[in-house]
Design a protein around this motif. Structure first.
Motif, PDB file in Angstrom:
ATOM      1  N   ALA A 121       8.212  -8.515  26.932  1.00  0.00           N
ATOM      2  CA  ALA A 121       9.771  -8.785  25.619  1.00  0.00           C
ATOM      3  C   ALA A 121       9.889 -10.515  26.086  1.00  0.00           C
ATOM      4  O   ALA A 121       8.853 -10.793  26.766  1.00  0.00           O
ATOM      5  CB  ALA A 121      10.986  -7.644  26.802  1.00  0.00           C
ATOM      6  N   GLY A 122      10.221 -10.714  25.137  1.00  0.00           N
ATOM      7  CA  GLY A 122      10.594 -11.873  25.195  1.00  0.00           C
ATOM      8  C   GLY A 122       9.492 -13.575  25.389  1.00  0.00           C
ATOM      9  O   GLY A 122       9.396 -14.542  24.842  1.00  0.00           O
ATOM     10  N   GLU A 125       9.637 -15.135  21.915  1.00  0.00           N
ATOM     11  CA  GLU A 125      10.432 -15.829  22.122  1.00  0.00           C
ATOM     12  C   GLU A 125      10.022 -17.797  22.516  1.00  0.00           C
ATOM     13  O   GLU A 125      10.723 -18.379  22.287  1.00  0.00           O
ATOM     14  CB  GLU A 125      12.064 -15.646  22.472  1.00  0.00           C
ATOM     15  N   GLN A 126       9.797 -17.133  23.822  1.00  0.00           N
ATOM     16  CA  GLN A 126       9.278 -17.670  24.921  1.00  0.00           C
ATOM     17  C   GLN A 126       8.717 -19.116  24.390  1.00  0.00           C
ATOM     18  O   GLN A 126       8.365 -20.273  23.585  1.00  0.00           O
ATOM     19  CB  GLN A 126       9.085 -17.719  26.110  1.00  0.00           C
ATOM     20  N   CYS A 129      10.185 -21.185  21.670  1.00  0.00           N
ATOM     21  CA  CYS A 129      10.712 -22.168  21.933  1.00  0.00           C
ATOM     22  C   CYS A 129       9.931 -23.493  22.015  1.00  0.00           C
ATOM     23  O   CYS A 129      10.027 -24.990  22.273  1.00  0.00           O
ATOM     24  CB  CYS A 129      11.000 -22.403  23.126  1.00  0.00           C
TER      25      CYS A 129
END
Lengths: 281, 442
Positions: A121-122, A125-126, A129
């Motif tokens: 999860a994430g 997104e990481q 970024c």
């Protein structure tokens, strides 16, 4: 400090050397091998209290038993270069991907980042970024899609955009999971099939704090697909990452990069000389 | 997880166990091998040194005076020392009876804090509490998103606060919010940090100073090497730690971290992360681990797992004498299916006594990966007639060929399965009269 004036005896000396090497995670086998060298030396002639002299000797031994590689990772501007980043969970693969993209951007190679870690999860997104920080693009994709198909999209997109460099971040996987290793093999197959002309380099990310298990990790990944080189992360801590010396020695896998901090600039090329120097400090 | 170390030690022990007399040289040799095994398992070298010194002293001291053979003596002494290092009772998380319980998760980058936070929240929720996850990892990009997603999976609320607010204020807000909405446990997921990063360590100190934290748990990666001890020591000295959560024990790390930190910091390992699923967090039982290293099998953990999955009367059924005597292929199949529900076969194997693992590992190794292994076994059993399943003795050569054909396997596969079955049956018969609840597991 390794030596005190009181310490003259050979056994005590050897024990200290053993401690130094073991505490750097060099592992008992490599350590014993090095100790054999010292056992063979006539310590009367050996300047036992001179740490710099000792360090020089030890460095010589280490450089002697560890194969030095000549060809560092290079980008061929004529073709598509693909870097596949892999490793066990939590070694810092995603951060490394961001740093690597930044590193190559500074050399003039604008890469496309592919978030093939669709499991954690994430993770997407990481990476997104980080790619902004690095000033490169990330492939858009959605969580839970098949990693191999994300890689496929990445290759198509790189070809369409005429990119020279594609950096693929994969999900962390413990080498003990058969299915996850198969998944990685599938990713490699997809790459080879869809970009046969490309130059593929598989980088295994190893956390500097990892112990002897790193050797098993490298060997097991090597069994699934060729490990081109190793990236050693988190050298800003107190761990020395000595296990990579054993990996180089046992498996002949070179180290290409080291990272040492949370900033996107905290990456540099591995230099055996310097590395051994800090190992012995 | 620790089986590699266990295997190595057992190999060493087996060599000396058979000897009636042990020379000084044998002892030296064994000690050297034990040392190597421990170091390769990433046990801290200080711990190894102490371990070997104690072993040497005790072994040379009293070998001749006892009725045990010298080999047995060494094993006994090793067990004693190991049990002393690891051998305390299990340590649970302390909850505050009167009010909120605050749990602070800290650790290095990549040790698995966020994943563990969600696993812990789910486990606490299943114990009947109402936990709240608090996301204050603002350093790693998307860490808050990760916890949000994991929290949703666990069915636990996640408090994220306002991004620009100070971390300490966010935690206070979370506490207020939890009080208002009657959450009784707060789990704070902090950013990964180095034990030598003064600024970030100070942040943890500030959190602990301004809140009543019941449990500060250091999340440690089981794959770590010699540095693990230093990390544990520094975090404890600076921030104060109540216990550890060891993660990534589903890998093949040999458990040196567990031995080292327990031995030198004397703080308990409370929980262990054992897989990628959100339910893969287990209590850590030090005494069972010590037994496992020495090859007695982690029978207790297995029984607990089995109890959770088995109906009680079924267990009593299995304990019946007739059941053990009339054990047939149908029963065998039932057992296999249940094992499948309990978890991966690998896990189950790891928990069984050494003498029994051998035969089961045989099945697995011969067929490859576990899912396939089970479906192959299923196919073979389904190709048997009712009679064959009840009275496997009738399965002769031509029946074996038929079964192999029908199940799409080979005769040697069928033979292997039958061999394993008969071994198990023999084992069960030997167990008659013993009280064990799950006879064939013991």
């Amino acid at each position: 400090m390794l030596f005190s004036n009181a310490v003259q005896e050979k056994n005590v000396f050897l024990e200290r050397v053993e401690e130094l090497l073991l505490s750097s995670d060099l592992g008992p086998r490599t350590t014993n091998e090095i100790l054999e060298y010292f056992k063979a030396i006539d310590l009367h002639q050996f300047k036992i209290n001179d740490y710099n002299y000792f360090k020089k000797q030890l460095k010589k031994i280490l450089l002697d038993i560890i194969p030095v590689k000549n060809d560092t990772l290079k980008i061929d501007p004529e073709i598509l270069n693909i870097i596949l980043i892999m490793g066990v969970n939590g070694t810092g693969k995603t951060s490394f991907a961001g740093k690597l993209a930044y590193y190559f951007k500074n050399q003039g190679w604008n890469s496309l980042l592919v978030p093939a870690d669709t499991f954690r999860a994430g993770a997407i997104e990481q990476l997104t970024c980080l790619s902004k920080l690095a000033g490169v693009e990330t492939l858009r994709t959605s969580a839970n899609s098949d990693p191999a198909s994300v890689v496929f999209d990445g290759i198509q997109s790189a070809k369409a955009k005429k990119k020279v460099l594609l950096i693929i971040d994969t999900a962390g996987r413990l080498h003990t999971y058969h299915n996850l290793m198969k998944e990685l093999e599938k990713i490699e197959r997809v790459i080879i099939k869809n970009a046969p002309e490309a130059r593929l380099q598989n980088i295994l990310v190893i956390d500097a704090s990892t112990g002897q298990n790193a050797l098993i990790q490298a060997a097991t990944f090597q069994k699934s697909l060729k490990v081109s080189s190793i990236a050693l992360t988190k050298l800003d801590g107190t761990a020395k990452g000595g296990i990579v010396l054993s990996i180089q020695k046992e498996l002949s896998i070179p180290v290409d990069f080291i990272t040492f901090g949370e900033k996107i600039t905290d990456l540099c090329q591995y230099e055996p000389d310097k590395f051994i120097e800090t190992l012995l400090d | 997880m620790l089986d590699k170390l266990a295997e190595r030690l057992q190999y060493i022990f087996n060599k000396i166990r058979e000897k009636g007399k042990i020379s000084e040289y044998d002892i030296k040799q064994s000690l050297r091998e034990i040392k190597l095994a421990l170091l390769e398992a990433d046990v801290n070298y200080q711990v190894v040194k102490e371990f070997i010194n104690r072993l040497e002293q005790q072994a040379s001291g009293e070998v001749l005076s006892k009725t045990l053979t010298p080999g047995q003596q060494i094993i006994k002494i090793t067990h004693g020392i190991l049990a002393e290092i690891l051998g305390e009772k299990q340590n649970k998380i302390k909850f505050n009876d009167k009010g909120q319980t605050i749990i602070l998760l800290i650790g290095l980058q990549g040790s698995g804090k966020t994943t563990t936070a969600a696993k812990l929240a789910l486990s606490i929720k299943n114990q009947g509490f109402k936990p709240l996850l608090v996301a204050v990892d603002r350093v790693r990009p998307a860490a808050v998103e990760q916890l949000l997603i994991m929290g949703r999976k666990a069915g636990v609320d996640v408090f994220t606060g306002v991004p620009n607010k100070r971390i300490l204020d966010t935690i206070h807000d979370a506490e207020q919010w939890a009080r208002k909405h009657r959450f009784d446990v707060i789990i704070i997921d902090t950013a990964g940090r180095l034990h030598i990063d003064q600024e970030l360590i100070q942040e943890l100190k500030d959190i602990k100073n301004s809140l009543e934290v019941q449990e500060t748990l250091l999340v440690l990666d089981a794959l770590m090497g010699q540095d693990a001890l230093r990390v544990a020591h520094d975090f404890n000295k600076e921030v104060g730690v109540d216990g550890y959560i060891l993660t990534k024990l589903d890998g093949d790390a040999r458990g040196g971290v567990a031995l080292s930190i327990k031995s030198l910091t004397n703080l308990p390992i409370k929980l262990a992360g054992v897989g990628e699923k959100i339910t893969d967090l287990e209590p850590f039982y030090p005494d069972r681990i010590a037994s496992r290293i020495l090859g007695m099998g982690d029978t207790l953990t297995l029984i607990e797992k089995l109890e959770a999955n088995y109906a009680r009367d079924e267990m009593q059924n299995m304990a019946r004498k007739e059941f053990r005597e009339q054990f047939n292929i149908n029963d065998f199949y039932e057992q296999l299916k249940k094992i499948k529900n309990i978890g991966s076969l690998e896990n189950v194997f790891n928990m069984m006594p050494a003498q029994f693992i051998g035969s089961l590992k045989g099945i697995k190794q011969s067929i490859g990966n576990e899912e396939k292994a089970l479906s192959k076994v299923e196919a073979i059993i389904c190709s048997m007639t009712k009679k064959e399943r009840l009275e496997p003795d009738v399965i002769n050569g031509s029946r074996r060929r038929r079964i192999a054909k029908g199940s799409g396997t080979s005769v040697s596969d069928v033979n292997r399965l039958l061999n394993q079955f008969f071994k198990m049956k023999k084992f069960l018969k030997q167990q008659i009269g013993k009280k064990s609840l799950i006879p064939f597991m013991r």
